[in-house]
Every structure is written in structure tokens, then in C-alpha cells.
Design a protein around this motif. Structure first.
Motif, PDB file in Angstrom:
ATOM      1  N   MET A  93       0.687  -1.016  -0.055  1.00  0.00           N
ATOM      2  CA  MET A  93      -0.121   0.056  -0.004  1.00  0.00           C
ATOM      3  C   MET A  93       0.753   1.217   0.091  1.00  0.00           C
ATOM      4  O   MET A  93       1.986   1.275   0.638  1.00  0.00           O
ATOM      5  CB  MET A  93      -0.993   0.189   1.207  1.00  0.00           C
ATOM      6  CG  MET A  93      -1.941  -1.078   1.134  1.00  0.00           C
ATOM      7  SD  MET A  93      -2.643  -1.185   2.933  1.00  0.00           S
ATOM      8  CE  MET A  93      -3.663   0.198   2.850  1.00  0.00           C
ATOM      9  N   ASN A  94       0.361   2.161  -0.594  1.00  0.00           N
ATOM     10  CA  ASN A  94       1.120   3.484  -0.827  1.00  0.00           C
ATOM     11  C   ASN A  94       0.707   4.487   0.530  1.00  0.00           C
ATOM     12  O   ASN A  94      -0.084   4.254   1.187  1.00  0.00           O
ATOM     13  CB  ASN A  94       0.908   4.230  -2.192  1.00  0.00           C
ATOM     14  CG  ASN A  94      -0.378   4.590  -2.284  1.00  0.00           C
ATOM     15  OD1 ASN A  94      -1.087   5.047  -1.315  1.00  0.00           O
ATOM     16  ND2 ASN A  94      -0.949   4.558  -3.483  1.00  0.00           N
ATOM     17  N   LYS A 113      -0.607   7.244   0.650  1.00  0.00           N
ATOM     18  CA  LYS A 113      -2.105   7.746   0.785  1.00  0.00           C
ATOM     19  C   LYS A 113      -2.949   6.910   1.120  1.00  0.00           C
ATOM     20  O   LYS A 113      -3.896   7.242   1.986  1.00  0.00           O
ATOM     21  CB  LYS A 113      -2.371   8.135  -0.598  1.00  0.00           C
ATOM     22  CG  LYS A 113      -3.647   8.961  -0.889  1.00  0.00           C
ATOM     23  CD  LYS A 113      -3.934   9.471  -2.287  1.00  0.00           C
ATOM     24  CE  LYS A 113      -5.059  10.179  -2.310  1.00  0.00           C
ATOM     25  NZ  LYS A 113      -5.275  10.707  -3.671  1.00  0.00           N
ATOM     26  N   GLU A 114      -2.876   5.483   0.754  1.00  0.00           N
ATOM     27  CA  GLU A 114      -3.716   4.384   0.980  1.00  0.00           C
ATOM     28  C   GLU A 114      -3.885   4.107   2.610  1.00  0.00           C
ATOM     29  O   GLU A 114      -4.587   3.981   3.501  1.00  0.00           O
ATOM     30  CB  GLU A 114      -3.384   3.209   0.317  1.00  0.00           C
ATOM     31  CG  GLU A 114      -3.718   3.441  -0.959  1.00  0.00           C
ATOM     32  CD  GLU A 114      -3.285   2.214  -2.151  1.00  0.00           C
ATOM     33  OE1 GLU A 114      -3.726   2.064  -3.121  1.00  0.00           O
ATOM     34  OE2 GLU A 114      -2.394   1.680  -1.605  1.00  0.00           O
ATOM     35  N   ALA A 153      -5.304   6.982   4.612  1.00  0.00           N
ATOM     36  CA  ALA A 153      -6.828   6.709   4.704  1.00  0.00           C
ATOM     37  C   ALA A 153      -7.260   5.838   5.696  1.00  0.00           C
ATOM     38  O   ALA A 153      -8.161   5.830   6.463  1.00  0.00           O
ATOM     39  CB  ALA A 153      -7.247   6.215   3.248  1.00  0.00           C
ATOM     40  N   VAL A 154      -6.728   4.630   5.903  1.00  0.00           N
ATOM     41  CA  VAL A 154      -6.836   3.531   6.644  1.00  0.00           C
ATOM     42  C   VAL A 154      -6.632   4.032   8.032  1.00  0.00           C
ATOM     43  O   VAL A 154      -7.368   3.785   8.916  1.00  0.00           O
ATOM     44  CB  VAL A 154      -6.048   2.271   6.421  1.00  0.00           C
ATOM     45  CG1 VAL A 154      -6.117   1.477   7.476  1.00  0.00           C
ATOM     46  CG2 VAL A 154      -6.242   1.735   4.990  1.00  0.00           C
ATOM     47  N   GLU A 201      -0.647  11.799   4.884  1.00  0.00           N
ATOM     48  CA  GLU A 201       0.627  11.191   4.350  1.00  0.00           C
ATOM     49  C   GLU A 201       1.837  11.309   5.211  1.00  0.00           C
ATOM     50  O   GLU A 201       2.599  10.498   5.169  1.00  0.00           O
ATOM     51  CB  GLU A 201       0.531  11.321   2.821  1.00  0.00           C
ATOM     52  CG  GLU A 201      -0.518  10.995   1.949  1.00  0.00           C
ATOM     53  CD  GLU A 201      -0.342  11.285   0.558  1.00  0.00           C
ATOM     54  OE1 GLU A 201       0.844  11.085   0.135  1.00  0.00           O
ATOM     55  OE2 GLU A 201      -1.278  11.510   0.029  1.00  0.00           O
TER      56      GLU A 201
END
Length: 239
Positions: A205-206, A208-209, A212-213, A218
Motif C-alpha cells: 500500500m502507498n 496515501k492508502e 486513509a486507513v 501522508e
């Protein structure tokens, strides 16, 4: 993919696997200094892909994507090393953070929190967190050199084990010790940092992902990643 003459269509193969290069470049860019351009990583990654296409043989017993991932990552790392991307000051700063963490762990007998690390370094919490953000990239060679083989079937820890072809008893024992030490070190990370490392390295996962989690920015994910790696390096110094 063959041409009308029955030869392999190299251009078609490059187009097919170009997304792999882009994916690996975007994963790696989060761990290198801001001065590194994503286009530069993609360019050298494509060179690595070309080399992989030229050297791959099905008889190797591995899937092409696994083989290519190794070559692409290797090309990117070589480029970063050749560019001397980590300044002497950054190296010293990384070591200072690791030393502070090590001293605190010995003194407190637990994982120190950010405010305690900042105080040990003589910084405010804001200054320390800004330092963590600037440290993005100083851990790249350490983690990638410990593994990063790119085999999607491997687990998180398998990606951090050396693969130098040395099957001597001494090398096998050293690998087992490193695995045990790494398992223990990861298990002692604060829970949020464990989640960041797992999402980033195991699930690709990057930032940003992951942000979000976790419901954070970031930049905060980058800080947590840098701090987690510093903790691991501090713990693995003795191995």
C-alpha cells in the motif's frame, strides 16, 4: 507475444510489464529523499526490465514477474547508490536517532514514545517529527538489502532475509538468527507502527492508502515509517 517473423516482440513485452515498473517506482519514491524524481526511477526501472527480458529463462523455475521485480528494484537501487543520494548529515542524523532509541530502551525497558525520543535528542516534539519527515529515504538501502525479493507469495518477514546464494551452515544459522531477531523486533514495535510496516511492505500500500486507513496525513505515515525503521535498526544492531 511474437512478431510476424516468429520472434519475440520485445516492444509488446515492455508495454505489458511497464505498469510493474511504475508500481515499483511509486512504492520506492516514498522511501527516498524528495530530491529524487519519480521519472528517473521509472527510467532506470525500464532498463532493469529490458535486462530481465533479455536474461529470463523459464527453466529458472520462477515466474517472470518475480524475476523482473528483482532486476527492476536492483536497477533503481544501483542508481540511488551511484547518485550518493544520502548525505553524510542524513546518515549521522539517522544514527543519532537510533542511538537515542537504543539508550531509552535500555533505560526504560520498553519502546520509548516520540516525546521521550525527542527529549533524549534535545528537540521539541515538533522538531523531532519534522526530522522524521526529512529522514524519508535514509532507510532504503538497509531494508532493500535485507531482502525485497519481490515474490508475491512470500510473507512480510521473508522479504527481509538475505538471498546471496550462500547455503553454508554458517549462513543458514545467521539467517535464522536474523529472522528470529527481526520477528522479535517487529513484535515490540508500537501497534500503529506495526500496522504501517505491514501495510507498506506486505500489502504494497502507498502512503496515501495507509493514511486513509489510519485516518492521518501522508506526512504522518512517513514519520511513523521512519520511526519504525529506526527502532528496528536500533534493535538489530547487535545481530
Amino acid at each position: 507475444m511474437y512478431t510476424p517473423k516468429g520472434t519475440l516482440d520485445r516492444d509488446a513485452q515492455l508495454r505489458q510489464y511497464a505498469p510493474l515498473v511504475h508500481r515499483l517506482a511509486h512504492l520506492m519514491i516514498a522511501r527516498v529523499p524528495a530530491s529524487v524524481e519519480i521519472d528517473d526511477l521509472i527510467q532506470v526501472g525500464m532498463i532493469g526490465l529490458t535486462e530481465a527480458l533479455a536474461r529470463y529463462e523459464p527453466s529458472m523455475g520462477v515466474q517472470f514477474e518475480t524475476f523482473a521485480t528483482q532486476r527492476i528494484r536492483g536497477a533503481m537501487l544501483d542508481e540511488l547508490r551511484d547518485a550518493d543520494w544520502m548525505s553524510r548529515g542524513s546518515r549521522k542524523l539517522q544514527k543519532d536517532i537510533e542511538s537515542a532509541i537504543h539508550r531509552l530502551e535500555q533505560r526504560l525497558q520498553r519502546a520509548p514514545c516520540e516525546s521521550e525520543i525527542a527529549q533524549e535528542l534535545g528537540m521539541s516534539l515538533a522538531e523531532y517529527q519534522e526530522t522524521l519527515s526529512r529522514m524519508r529515504g535514509t532507510q532504503l538501502v538497509y531494508l532493500e538489502d535485507l531482502g525485497g525479493r519481490g515474490d508475491d507469495e512470500e510473507g512480510f518477514l521473508d522479504r527481509f532475509l538475505p538471498d546471496d546464494g550462500d547455503n553454508s551452515p554458517e549462513a543458514i544459522l545467521a539467517d535464522q538468527r536474523m529472522r528470529a531477531a527481526l520477528v522479535e523486533a517487529i513484535g515490540k514495535l508500537p501497534e500503529r507502527e506495526q500496522h504501517v510496516m505491514s501495510m507498506y511492505y506486505e500489502h504494497d500500500m502507498n502512503l496515501k492508502e495507509i493514511a486513509a486507513v489510519l485516518g492521518v496525513t501522508e506526512s504522518r505515515v512517513s514519520q511513523l515509517h521512519s520511526q519504525a525503521v529506526a527502532r528496528l535498526r536500533a534493535r538489530l544492531r547487535e545481530h
